[in-house]
Design a protein around this motif. Structure first.
Motif, PDB file in Angstrom:
ATOM      1  N   PHE A   1       2.430  -7.907  -8.544  1.00 15.93           N
ATOM      2  CA  PHE A   1       3.500  -7.135  -8.261  1.00 15.93           C
ATOM      3  C   PHE A   1       4.525  -7.115  -9.296  1.00 15.93           C
ATOM      4  N   GLU A   2       5.001  -5.914  -9.551  1.00 19.72           N
ATOM      5  CA  GLU A   2       6.223  -5.718 -10.591  1.00 19.72           C
ATOM      6  C   GLU A   2       7.457  -5.072  -9.693  1.00 19.72           C
ATOM      7  N   PRO A   3       8.231  -5.877  -9.611  1.00 22.83           N
ATOM      8  CA  PRO A   3       9.688  -5.576  -8.903  1.00 22.83           C
ATOM      9  C   PRO A   3      10.193  -4.631  -9.866  1.00 22.83           C
ATOM     10  N   GLN A   4      10.938  -3.636  -9.130  1.00 22.71           N
ATOM     11  CA  GLN A   4      11.710  -2.393  -9.897  1.00 22.71           C
ATOM     12  C   GLN A   4      12.787  -2.386  -9.187  1.00 22.71           C
ATOM     13  N   LEU A   5      14.066  -2.296  -9.829  1.00 18.60           N
ATOM     14  CA  LEU A   5      15.401  -1.911  -9.170  1.00 18.60           C
ATOM     15  C   LEU A   5      16.166  -0.928  -9.816  1.00 18.60           C
ATOM     16  N   ASN A   6      16.259   0.213  -9.080  1.00 15.51           N
ATOM     17  CA  ASN A   6      16.798   1.285  -9.708  1.00 15.51           C
ATOM     18  C   ASN A   6      18.525   1.139  -9.145  1.00 15.51           C
TER      19      ASN A   6
ATOM     20  N   ASP B   1       0.883  -1.227  -0.051  1.00 18.76           N
ATOM     21  CA  ASP B   1       0.081  -0.043   0.012  1.00 18.76           C
ATOM     22  C   ASP B   1       0.843   1.211  -0.056  1.00 18.76           C
ATOM     23  N   LEU B   2       1.718   1.162   0.747  1.00 19.65           N
ATOM     24  CA  LEU B   2       2.721   2.321   0.881  1.00 19.65           C
ATOM     25  C   LEU B   2       3.609   2.671  -0.373  1.00 19.65           C
ATOM     26  N   VAL B   3       3.970   1.592  -1.041  1.00 20.66           N
ATOM     27  CA  VAL B   3       4.799   1.623  -2.115  1.00 20.66           C
ATOM     28  C   VAL B   3       3.951   2.050  -3.165  1.00 20.66           C
ATOM     29  N   ILE B   4       2.935   1.671  -3.393  1.00 21.47           N
ATOM     30  CA  ILE B   4       1.741   2.071  -4.588  1.00 21.47           C
ATOM     31  C   ILE B   4       1.409   3.758  -4.362  1.00 21.47           C
ATOM     32  N   ALA B   5       1.308   4.049  -3.275  1.00 25.54           N
ATOM     33  CA  ALA B   5       1.062   5.380  -2.735  1.00 25.54           C
ATOM     34  C   ALA B   5       2.210   6.493  -2.953  1.00 25.54           C
ATOM     35  N   ALA B   6       3.270   5.807  -2.660  1.00 23.96           N
ATOM     36  CA  ALA B   6       4.690   6.532  -2.874  1.00 23.96           C
ATOM     37  C   ALA B   6       5.004   6.733  -4.432  1.00 23.96           C
TER      38      ALA B   6
ATOM     39  N   GLN C   1      -6.910 -16.280  -2.332  1.00 24.77           N
ATOM     40  CA  GLN C   1      -7.184 -15.202  -3.520  1.00 24.77           C
ATOM     41  C   GLN C   1      -6.485 -13.991  -3.551  1.00 24.77           C
ATOM     42  N   LYS C   2      -6.586 -13.408  -2.115  1.00 23.34           N
ATOM     43  CA  LYS C   2      -5.770 -12.046  -1.990  1.00 23.34           C
ATOM     44  C   LYS C   2      -4.294 -12.045  -2.358  1.00 23.34           C
ATOM     45  N   ILE C   3      -3.661 -13.169  -1.764  1.00 21.06           N
ATOM     46  CA  ILE C   3      -2.347 -13.425  -1.828  1.00 21.06           C
ATOM     47  C   ILE C   3      -1.997 -13.643  -3.232  1.00 21.06           C
ATOM     48  N   ASP C   4      -2.495 -14.457  -4.038  1.00 21.50           N
ATOM     49  CA  ASP C   4      -2.473 -14.645  -5.315  1.00 21.50           C
ATOM     50  C   ASP C   4      -2.498 -13.364  -6.214  1.00 21.50           C
ATOM     51  N   GLU C   5      -3.465 -12.551  -5.770  1.00 14.59           N
ATOM     52  CA  GLU C   5      -3.493 -11.242  -6.734  1.00 14.59           C
ATOM     53  C   GLU C   5      -2.308 -10.447  -6.404  1.00 14.59           C
ATOM     54  N   LEU C   6      -1.971 -10.487  -5.051  1.00 17.96           N
ATOM     55  CA  LEU C   6      -0.791  -9.546  -4.873  1.00 17.96           C
ATOM     56  C   LEU C   6       0.251  -9.997  -5.559  1.00 17.96           C
TER      57      LEU C   6
ATOM     58  N   ILE D   1       8.761  -7.002  -1.744  1.00 19.25           N
ATOM     59  CA  ILE D   1       7.379  -7.362  -1.695  1.00 19.25           C
ATOM     60  C   ILE D   1       7.230  -7.895  -0.207  1.00 19.25           C
ATOM     61  N   GLN D   2       6.255  -7.560   0.423  1.00 25.88           N
ATOM     62  CA  GLN D   2       5.876  -7.891   1.746  1.00 25.88           C
ATOM     63  C   GLN D   2       4.466  -8.178   2.087  1.00 25.88           C
ATOM     64  N   LEU D   3       4.527  -9.316   2.703  1.00 22.21           N
ATOM     65  CA  LEU D   3       2.822  -9.816   2.850  1.00 22.21           C
ATOM     66  C   LEU D   3       2.740 -10.115   4.271  1.00 22.21           C
TER      67      LEU D   3
END
Length: 277
Positions: free
Chosen positions: A238-243, A37-42, A229-234, A73-75
Motif C-alpha cells: 500500500f502506498e498512501p497518497q495525500l493531495n 480494489d476500488l482505489v486501484i481501479a479508480a 500472507q494476504k494481509i501482509d502483502e496488502l 487503507i481498509q482491510l
C-alpha cells in the motif's frame, strides 16, 4: 439574481446540528471486493469509475470526493473477527514505529494498548493509554485480558469467578499491575497459598479462567497462515497518497474555509511520511 452577500465569506458556523456517519458499498458480485480494489481501479481509470450519491453537492457526494484525496487503507476479510484482524494489524512489523489509535468502545482492545498504541472510546468520549488504564483499573494492559477472564464479561456472556470483580482483582492480585504478562496458572497458583474467600474462589476456578482467557486474549489472533500472507502483502504494497492542495481547494469551494484542518492534515502527513521512511 445576484445575492447581496457572499455565501462563502458572509456566513459563519455557530453550532453543529447533527452528525451522520457514511459507508461506502459496492455490489456483492461486482469487481471491487475492498476499498483497495476500488482505489486501484479508480487510479488506473481516472474519471471512469462512477458512484451513487444523494445528488451533486450533497454530503454523500462530497464524502466520496474527499475520500479520493486521503491516504486510507481498509482491510476486510470474511469469517475473521474484527478483534483478531485489528490485533494482527496493530502488532504488524510494518507499523512497529507508528503511533496507532484504535477507535472502539469495546474493552477487548484495552489489552492492545502499549507505548505506541492508544485506545479512543467514542461513546465514552475517553482516550486511554497505559497510565490511565493502570490508574482506573489497577491492572496493566498486558494483564487486562486475564483480569477480565477472572471477572467475566456479560456482553460476551462469559461467566467469571463468582463474587470477584475488577476492584477485587486489583486489590487481591497486585502483580497484575506490572508490565510482566501473567497466565491463568500464575494467578491460581498464587491464590492457593492465600487465605480468604476471593482467593479460594479464584484458586478453584482454573478451568473457567483458562477458557475465558483463551476466548478473550488477542495476543494470538485466530487468522490462518494464508490470510496472514494476504494481509501482509496488502499492507506492505500500500502506498498512501495525500493531495493536500486539492483537499484545501475543495474545502474552500464547499464552504469549509472556516474549518481548521491543520490537525487532520498533520495526521495524514505523518501517515504518508511513516510509510516512506
Amino acid at each position: 439574481k445576484k445575492l447581496p452577500y457572499d455565501p462563502l465569506k458572509s456566513l459563519l458556523d455557530v453550532a453543529i446540528l447533527g452528525q451522520t456517519p457514511y459507508v461506502m458499498i459496492t455490489a456483492i458480485d461486482g469487481p471491487y471486493q475492498s476499498i483497495r480494489d476500488l482505489v486501484i481501479a479508480a487510479k488506473s481509470k481516472p474519471g471512469e469509475i462512477t458512484f451513487a450519491s444523494a445528488g451533486v453537492g450533497s454530503s454523500t457526494h462530497l464524502a466520496a470526493e474527499y475520500f479520493n484525496q486521503m491516504p486510507v487503507i481498509q482491510l476486510l476479510y470474511p469469517n475473521i473477527e474484527a478483534d483478531d484482524l485489528i490485533s494482527y494489524v496493530v502488532n504488524h512489523k510494518h507499523y512497529s514505529r507508528w503511533q496507532k489509535v484504535i477507535v472502539s468502545s469495546d474493552k477487548d482492545f484495552i489489552q492492545l494498548i502499549d507505548s505506541k498504541t492508544i485506545l479512543y472510546r467514542p461513546i465514552q468520549e475517553e482516550l486511554l493509554n497505559i497510565t490511565k488504564i493502570v490508574d482506573k483499573y489497577g491492572v496493566h494492559p498486558n494483564n487486562f485480558a486475564l483480569a477480565r477472564a477472572i471477572a467475566g464479561d456479560d456482553s460476551d456472556n462469559l461467566k467469571g469467578v463468582r463474587g470477584v470483580g475488577m476492584a477485587t482483582i486489583a486489590k487481591r492480585l497486585p502483580m497484575l499491575v506490572e508490565e510482566k504478562e501473567y497466565l491463568p496458572s500464575d494467578v491460581t497458583d498464587y491464590c492457593k497459598d492465600k487465605e480468604g474467600k476471593a482467593y479460594e474462589s479464584i484458586a478453584s476456578s482454573f478451568d473457567v479462567i483458562k477458557d475465558n482467557y483463551r476466548i478473550m486474549q488477542l495476543s494470538s489472533p485466530q487468522i490462518s497462515f494464508q490470510t496472514k500472507q494476504k494481509i501482509d502483502e496488502l499492507i506492505e504494497s500500500f502506498e498512501p497518497q495525500l493531495n493536500q492542495l486539492e483537499f484545501k481547494r475543495m474545502s474552500m469551494q464547499d464552504g469549509f474555509a472556516v474549518v481548521d484542518f491543520t490537525s487532520l492534515m498533520t495526521c495524514f502527513k505523518k501517515i504518508v511520511a511513516n510509510d516512506t521512511t
